[in-house]
Design an enzyme around this catalytic site. Structure first.
Site, PDB file in Angstrom:
ATOM      1  N   LYS A 120      -5.755   6.847  12.574  1.00 18.06           N
ATOM      2  CA  LYS A 120      -6.266   7.532  11.181  1.00 18.06           C
ATOM      3  C   LYS A 120      -6.678   8.985  11.296  1.00 18.06           C
ATOM      4  CE  LYS A 120      -7.394   3.027   9.518  1.00 18.06           C
ATOM      5  NZ  LYS A 120      -8.398   2.114   8.945  1.00 18.06           N
ATOM      6  N   ARG A 152      -1.610   6.384   9.609  1.00 16.87           N
ATOM      7  CA  ARG A 152      -1.777   5.811   8.625  1.00 16.87           C
ATOM      8  C   ARG A 152      -1.944   7.052   7.662  1.00 16.87           C
ATOM      9  NH1 ARG A 152      -3.736   0.607   8.366  1.00 16.87           N
ATOM     10  NH2 ARG A 152      -2.889  -0.638  10.140  1.00 16.87           N
ATOM     11  N   CYS A 161      -7.819 -10.814   0.975  1.00 15.25           N
ATOM     12  CA  CYS A 161      -7.735 -10.576   2.507  1.00 15.25           C
ATOM     13  C   CYS A 161      -7.812 -11.759   3.090  1.00 15.25           C
ATOM     14  CB  CYS A 161      -8.800  -9.500   2.692  1.00 15.25           C
ATOM     15  SG  CYS A 161      -8.960  -9.207   4.508  1.00 15.25           S
ATOM     16  N   CYS A 213     -16.359  -8.811   6.007  1.00 18.44           N
ATOM     17  CA  CYS A 213     -16.150  -9.022   7.548  1.00 18.44           C
ATOM     18  C   CYS A 213     -16.345  -7.825   8.276  1.00 18.44           C
ATOM     19  CB  CYS A 213     -14.738  -9.587   7.870  1.00 18.44           C
ATOM     20  SG  CYS A 213     -13.662  -8.509   8.311  1.00 18.44           S
ATOM     21  N   ARG A 219       1.010  -1.104   0.016  1.00 21.08           N
ATOM     22  CA  ARG A 219       0.050  -0.135   0.247  1.00 21.08           C
ATOM     23  C   ARG A 219       1.008   1.246  -0.062  1.00 21.08           C
ATOM     24  NH1 ARG A 219      -3.746   0.100   5.078  1.00 21.08           N
ATOM     25  NH2 ARG A 219      -4.665  -1.647   3.877  1.00 21.08           N
ATOM     26  N   CYS A 245     -13.726  -1.906   6.571  1.00 19.32           N
ATOM     27  CA  CYS A 245     -12.970  -1.122   5.584  1.00 19.32           C
ATOM     28  C   CYS A 245     -13.569  -0.353   4.773  1.00 19.32           C
ATOM     29  CB  CYS A 245     -12.010  -2.273   5.037  1.00 19.32           C
ATOM     30  SG  CYS A 245     -10.895  -3.137   6.023  1.00 19.32           S
ATOM     31  N   CYS A 290     -15.214  -3.299   0.132  1.00 15.26           N
ATOM     32  CA  CYS A 290     -13.758  -3.586   0.695  1.00 15.26           C
ATOM     33  C   CYS A 290     -13.161  -4.671  -0.396  1.00 15.26           C
ATOM     34  CB  CYS A 290     -13.583  -4.055   2.103  1.00 15.26           C
ATOM     35  SG  CYS A 290     -14.135  -5.667   2.184  1.00 15.26           S
ATOM     36  N   LYS A 301      -3.167   0.939  14.894  1.00 14.07           N
ATOM     37  CA  LYS A 301      -3.356   1.975  13.649  1.00 14.07           C
ATOM     38  C   LYS A 301      -4.156   2.991  14.328  1.00 14.07           C
ATOM     39  CE  LYS A 301      -5.606  -1.171  11.504  1.00 14.07           C
ATOM     40  NZ  LYS A 301      -6.856  -1.782  10.451  1.00 14.07           N
TER      41      LYS A 301
HETATM   42 FE1  SRM Z   1      -8.832  -2.092   6.409  1.00 16.54          FE
HETATM   43  C1  SRM Z   1      -7.469  -4.626   7.963  1.00 16.54           C
HETATM   44  C2  SRM Z   1      -8.026  -3.418   3.685  1.00 16.54           C
HETATM   45  C3  SRM Z   1      -9.775   1.033   4.950  1.00 16.54           C
HETATM   46  C4  SRM Z   1     -10.664  -1.334   9.452  1.00 16.54           C
HETATM   47  N1  SRM Z   1      -7.866  -3.884   5.812  1.00 16.54           N
HETATM   48  C5  SRM Z   1      -7.395  -4.750   6.649  1.00 16.54           C
HETATM   49  C6  SRM Z   1      -6.394  -5.560   5.998  1.00 16.54           C
HETATM   50  C7  SRM Z   1      -4.984  -4.930   5.768  1.00 16.54           C
HETATM   51  C8  SRM Z   1      -6.401  -7.119   6.218  1.00 16.54           C
HETATM   52  C9  SRM Z   1      -5.661  -7.763   7.328  1.00 16.54           C
HETATM   53  O1  SRM Z   1      -5.280  -6.918   8.334  1.00 16.54           O
HETATM   54  O2  SRM Z   1      -4.877  -8.682   6.880  1.00 16.54           O
HETATM   55  C10 SRM Z   1      -7.290  -5.552   4.511  1.00 16.54           C
HETATM   56  C11 SRM Z   1      -6.165  -5.889   3.386  1.00 16.54           C
HETATM   57  C12 SRM Z   1      -6.990  -6.375   2.281  1.00 16.54           C
HETATM   58  C13 SRM Z   1      -6.422  -6.883   0.770  1.00 16.54           C
HETATM   59  O3  SRM Z   1      -6.322  -7.857   0.394  1.00 16.54           O
HETATM   60  O4  SRM Z   1      -5.934  -5.717   0.217  1.00 16.54           O
HETATM   61  C14 SRM Z   1      -7.785  -4.050   4.656  1.00 16.54           C
HETATM   62  N2  SRM Z   1      -8.831  -1.407   4.656  1.00 16.54           N
HETATM   63  C15 SRM Z   1      -8.468  -2.153   3.641  1.00 16.54           C
HETATM   64  C16 SRM Z   1      -8.732  -1.294   2.603  1.00 16.54           C
HETATM   65  C17 SRM Z   1      -7.889  -1.686   1.010  1.00 16.54           C
HETATM   66  C18 SRM Z   1     -10.250  -1.386   1.887  1.00 16.54           C
HETATM   67  C19 SRM Z   1     -10.557  -0.962   0.504  1.00 16.54           C
HETATM   68  O5  SRM Z   1     -11.496  -1.697  -0.113  1.00 16.54           O
HETATM   69  O6  SRM Z   1     -10.234   0.044   0.322  1.00 16.54           O
HETATM   70  C20 SRM Z   1      -8.777   0.299   2.871  1.00 16.54           C
HETATM   71  C21 SRM Z   1      -7.090   0.514   2.841  1.00 16.54           C
HETATM   72  C22 SRM Z   1      -7.050   1.981   3.544  1.00 16.54           C
HETATM   73  C23 SRM Z   1      -5.769   2.702   3.321  1.00 16.54           C
HETATM   74  O7  SRM Z   1      -5.383   3.132   2.303  1.00 16.54           O
HETATM   75  O8  SRM Z   1      -5.111   2.769   4.331  1.00 16.54           O
HETATM   76  C24 SRM Z   1      -8.908  -0.202   4.486  1.00 16.54           C
HETATM   77  N3  SRM Z   1      -9.866  -0.448   7.119  1.00 16.54           N
HETATM   78  C25 SRM Z   1     -10.269   0.688   6.319  1.00 16.54           C
HETATM   79  C26 SRM Z   1     -11.322   1.504   6.935  1.00 16.54           C
HETATM   80  C27 SRM Z   1     -11.716   2.654   6.412  1.00 16.54           C
HETATM   81  C28 SRM Z   1     -10.898   4.020   6.776  1.00 16.54           C
HETATM   82  O9  SRM Z   1      -9.642   3.944   7.297  1.00 16.54           O
HETATM   83  O10 SRM Z   1     -11.468   4.942   6.499  1.00 16.54           O
HETATM   84  C29 SRM Z   1     -11.302   0.913   8.228  1.00 16.54           C
HETATM   85  C30 SRM Z   1     -12.489   1.226   9.084  1.00 16.54           C
HETATM   86  C31 SRM Z   1     -12.216   2.382  10.111  1.00 16.54           C
HETATM   87  C32 SRM Z   1     -11.191   1.972  11.278  1.00 16.54           C
HETATM   88  O11 SRM Z   1     -10.124   1.930  11.140  1.00 16.54           O
HETATM   89  O12 SRM Z   1     -11.998   1.815  12.327  1.00 16.54           O
HETATM   90  C33 SRM Z   1     -10.653  -0.445   8.284  1.00 16.54           C
HETATM   91  N4  SRM Z   1      -8.972  -2.876   8.398  1.00 16.54           N
HETATM   92  C34 SRM Z   1      -9.753  -2.377   9.357  1.00 16.54           C
HETATM   93  C35 SRM Z   1      -9.588  -3.362  10.345  1.00 16.54           C
HETATM   94  C36 SRM Z   1     -10.586  -3.039  11.809  1.00 16.54           C
HETATM   95  C37 SRM Z   1      -9.690  -2.393  12.668  1.00 16.54           C
HETATM   96  C38 SRM Z   1     -10.236  -2.160  14.120  1.00 16.54           C
HETATM   97  O13 SRM Z   1     -10.041  -1.192  14.738  1.00 16.54           O
HETATM   98  O14 SRM Z   1     -10.837  -3.143  14.582  1.00 16.54           O
HETATM   99  C39 SRM Z   1      -8.850  -4.328  10.205  1.00 16.54           C
HETATM  100  C40 SRM Z   1      -8.262  -5.483  10.838  1.00 16.54           C
HETATM  101  C41 SRM Z   1      -7.153  -5.167  11.983  1.00 16.54           C
HETATM  102  O15 SRM Z   1      -6.783  -4.168  11.898  1.00 16.54           O
HETATM  103  O16 SRM Z   1      -6.981  -5.925  12.601  1.00 16.54           O
HETATM  104  C42 SRM Z   1      -8.405  -4.104   8.878  1.00 16.54           C
HETATM  105 FE1  SF4 Z   2     -10.707  -7.840   4.739  1.00 15.07          FE
HETATM  106 FE2  SF4 Z   2     -12.706  -7.389   6.325  1.00 15.07          FE
HETATM  107 FE3  SF4 Z   2     -11.335  -5.346   5.593  1.00 15.07          FE
HETATM  108 FE4  SF4 Z   2     -12.930  -6.481   3.899  1.00 15.07          FE
HETATM  109  S1  SF4 Z   2     -13.537  -5.333   5.934  1.00 15.07           S
HETATM  110  S2  SF4 Z   2     -10.915  -5.821   3.432  1.00 15.07           S
HETATM  111  S3  SF4 Z   2     -12.804  -8.422   4.575  1.00 15.07           S
HETATM  112  S4  SF4 Z   2     -10.297  -6.990   6.872  1.00 15.07           S
END
Ligand code: SRM
Ligand code: SF4
Length: 581
Positions: free
Chosen positions: A213, A144, A438, A477, A75, A481, A432, A211
């Site tokens: 944000k 981030r 993922c 899930c 990323r 995201c 997402c 993380k």
């Molecule tokens: Fe996310 C984890 C993709 C925005 C909450 N997110 C992941 C991972 C890295 C899976 C992993 O940990 O193994 C995913 C990678 C998937 C892949 O194969 O590419 C993933 N997140 C994404 C992206 C690519 C979704 C998308 O379709 O665009 C976004 C990348 C953003 C970036 O450029 O930095 C993405 N993730 C978000 C957002 C939205 C936001 O930030 O505005 C959230 C919700 C807001 C938040 O953080 O609360 C988000 N991602 C999570 C979480 C839950 C965190 C938590 O507080 O519980 C995880 C899991 C974790 O961190 O354990 C996660």
């Molecule tokens: Fe993966 Fe869940 Fe984030 Fe979708 S919402 S990219 S399934 S961690």
């Protein structure tokens, strides 16, 4: 409900960070060994470098085995989503050379590559570095990518917001040399206990508990979803003068379906800061989370749990103690919308920008829609600025008016529709990544949503609601995201092919939605939503949005109405209060 686990011992990731010599660990050694992957501690440290170790889950399933064939997601960090044409083209080249031939715009205005092999990691990151792009701190327990409204209108407020975004991003970037040593210089780094400790003045050697944000909204436009951020800043302006920012803290989306002490949360509005104060205040907030955030249980380590546990008053007191002065009261909050920035717009400086809808952020060539080739050809020829949006879309900026017909013709030649040719519901949808890359996905999202939207389009047209703007978000899930819990309508992956349907969020990101129905099979999602759309059409107030309607009526009443279509008026009760529909 308590956010604190019983034990306060640091979790395993804390130990890995502490022992890593500022994010080095044994990454250099592992990078050059024969294996196609890194060990567990390497896997954790790679995230700080912008890398996730993954495997293609389709392939794993097809092989019916547990043997994984590893590859990496990378990323890049793109503050405010702003790229030059050259930087876009560098991403495109690297996607072709080392990744799976697609580029993925993320919900935080970044790019992701999928499918990079271990042996190509260094070359990919060096390629980015040559184009002045970094992946440092795009993932991991640090601040981030800092997002902000990407619309490039010629307006001093927007320019200042972009500048503050860049300033916050630069200030909170990890300072470790490990990234350069590993990926750019390629030196093999030996751990030397006698070497002077490297300074990470903000993060220290264990970085943040989780993380973190940050995003900035333009007055009136919440396309970045400020209430879902650890820190959301809303610009407050008078005419052309930026007065400062309202500060919102403690938002976050992630939860677990079965752990009730995990939950999405909207941030609290805690005060107002001037442009001169903003960096100091952001740093103070980050430091409060660094020092008091939960380091024993990663499921409760986000700053939202600190806010939940402490309450806003105690949190503000801790921030003010660091600052040595008190925060001013918040300014009146501007009304917020979620602007997609689609279509052609006059920037106000004699040039134009074009916002294109990118379905679920995936830039690829498929059939007649040759999005990747078309964008490449247009960007090579016209050299526009490029901006990535928090709605996973792309803006081509700074285009002279006389080039607009040629850009339109090029789009048509590559089968790329202008947003006005797409359905309103598709344009307002997000999914997402989910499967196959993922590792946390329980269900499909990016690959499933287009089919669901096709079916929804038919329903909406049948009901005369085709022009109704409402947000539809799908995730594989409950981690959230695609920020599903603020959407009007959301489908959140529950198991291999089932989802929880949520309704009642606000299109402008100011209200959480509620679960309406659990364990809905993918083929039944639209069938499940249909009666709600029918009720909405029949009983909405003039101008009322779908999410607002569902919220006003309440989930319990909606369920009653759907299950019993002709109840007596007295049965229309939401939250124990009579509701006039
Ligand atoms: Fe996310 C984890 C993709 C925005 C909450 N997110 C992941 C991972 C890295 C899976 C992993 O940990 O193994 C995913 C990678 C998937 C892949 O194969 O590419 C993933 N997140 C994404 C992206 C690519 C979704 C998308 O379709 O665009 C976004 C990348 C953003 C970036 O450029 O930095 C993405 N993730 C978000 C957002 C939205 C936001 O930030 O505005 C959230 C919700 C807001 C938040 O953080 O609360 C988000 N991602 C999570 C979480 C839950 C965190 C938590 O507080 O519980 C995880 C899991 C974790 O961190 O354990 C996660
Ligand atoms: Fe993966 Fe869940 Fe984030 Fe979708 S919402 S990219 S399934 S961690």
């Amino acid at each position: 409900m308590t956010a604190r686990p019983k034990s306060n011992a640091p979790n395993g990731v804390e130990a890995i960070k502490a022992a890593s010599n500022h994010l080095r660990g044994t990454l250099a050694e592992q990078l050059h060994n024969q294996s196609d992957h890194f060990d567990e501690s390497g896997k954790q440290l790679l995230k700080f470098h912008g890398l996730y170790q993954q495997d293609d889950r389709d392939q794993r399933k097809a092989a019916r085995g547990t043997e994984k064939s590893h590859s990496f997601m990378l990323r890049t960090r793109v503050p405010g989503g702003v790229l030059t044409a050259a930087q876009y083209l560098a991403h495109d080249d690297l996607a072709q050379q080392y990744a799976n031939g697609t580029l993925r715009i993320t919900t935080r205005q970044c790019f992701q590559f999928h499918g990079i092999l271990k042996g190509d990691l260094q070359a990919t990151i060096r390629g980015l570095h040559d184009a002045l792009i970094t992946s440092l701190g795009a993932c991991g327990d640090v601040v981030r990518n800092v997002g902000c409204c990407p619309a490039p209108f010629h307006d001093p407020i927007r320019q200042q917001i972009q500048a503050v975004t860049r300033q916050i991003s630069d200030h909170l970037l990890p300072r470790t040399r490990a990234y350069h040593e590993l990926w750019i210089d390629g030196e093999r780094v030996e751990l030397d206990a006698s070497a002077p400790a490297e300074v990470e003045p903000i993060y220290g050697k264990t970085y943040l508990p989780r993380k973190f944000k940050i995003a900035i909204a333009y007055p009136g436009d919440n396309c970045v979803d400020v209430y879902t951020q650890d820190i959301g800043l809303v610009a407050i302006a008078h005419a052309d003068h930026l007065l400062g920012f309202n500060v919102i803290v403690g938002g976050g989306m992630g939860m677990n379906h079965t752990k009730v002490d995990t939950f999405p949360r909207l941030g609290d509005l805690i005060g107002f800061v001037t442009p001169e104060q903003v960096l100091q205040v952001v740093e103070a907030i980050v430091l409060v989370q660094r020092d008091y955030g939960n380091r024993s249980d990663r499921k409760h380590a986000r700053m939202k749990y600190l806010l939940h546990e402490w309450g806003a008053a105690r949190f503000v007191a801790a921030v003010e103690e660091r600052l040595g002065w008190a925060l001013a009261s918040a300014a009146p909050m501007p009304l917020l919308e979620n602007d997609l920035h689609h279509g052609w717009h006059d920037q106000g400086d004699g040039r134009w920008f074009l916002g294109l809808s990118v379905e679920n952020g995936r830039i690829k060539d498929e059939g007649d829609l040759r999005l990747r080739s078309g964008l490449r050809a247009i960007i090579e020829r016209f050299r526009p600025g490029v901006r990535l949006t928090p709605n996973q879309d792309i803006l081509l900026t700074d285009i002279p008016q006389h080039d607009m017909p040629a850009v339109n013709a090029a789009l048509a030649a590559f089968g790329i529709p202008l947003p006005s040719a797409l359905s309103v519901v598709q344009r307002h949808s997000l999914a997402c990544v989910a499967l196959p890359t993922c590792g946390l996905a329980l269900a499909e999202a990016e690959r499933a949503l287009p089919g669901v939207i096709d079916a929804l389009e038919i329903e909406l047209a049948r009901l005369g609601l085709a022009d109704e703007p409402f947000t539809v978000r799908m995730t594989g899930c409950p981690n959230g995201c695609a920020r599903p819990y603020v959407a009007d309508l959301a489908f959140v992956g529950r198991s291999a092919d089932t989802y929880v349907v949520y309704v009642g969020g606000a299109s402008n990101g100011t209200r959480l939605n509620q679960p309406y129905q659990d364990l809905v099979k993918r083929e039944q999602l639209v069938e499940t939503v249909r009666p709600l759309l029918e009720l909405f059409r029949a009983r909405r107030h003039p101008g009322e949005r779908f999410g607002d309607f569902c919220h006003r009526v309440g989930v319990t009443t909606l369920q009653t109405l759907v299950n019993n279509p002709h109840p007596r008026e007295e049965a229309y009760v939401a939250n124990d209060a009579p509701v006039a529909l």
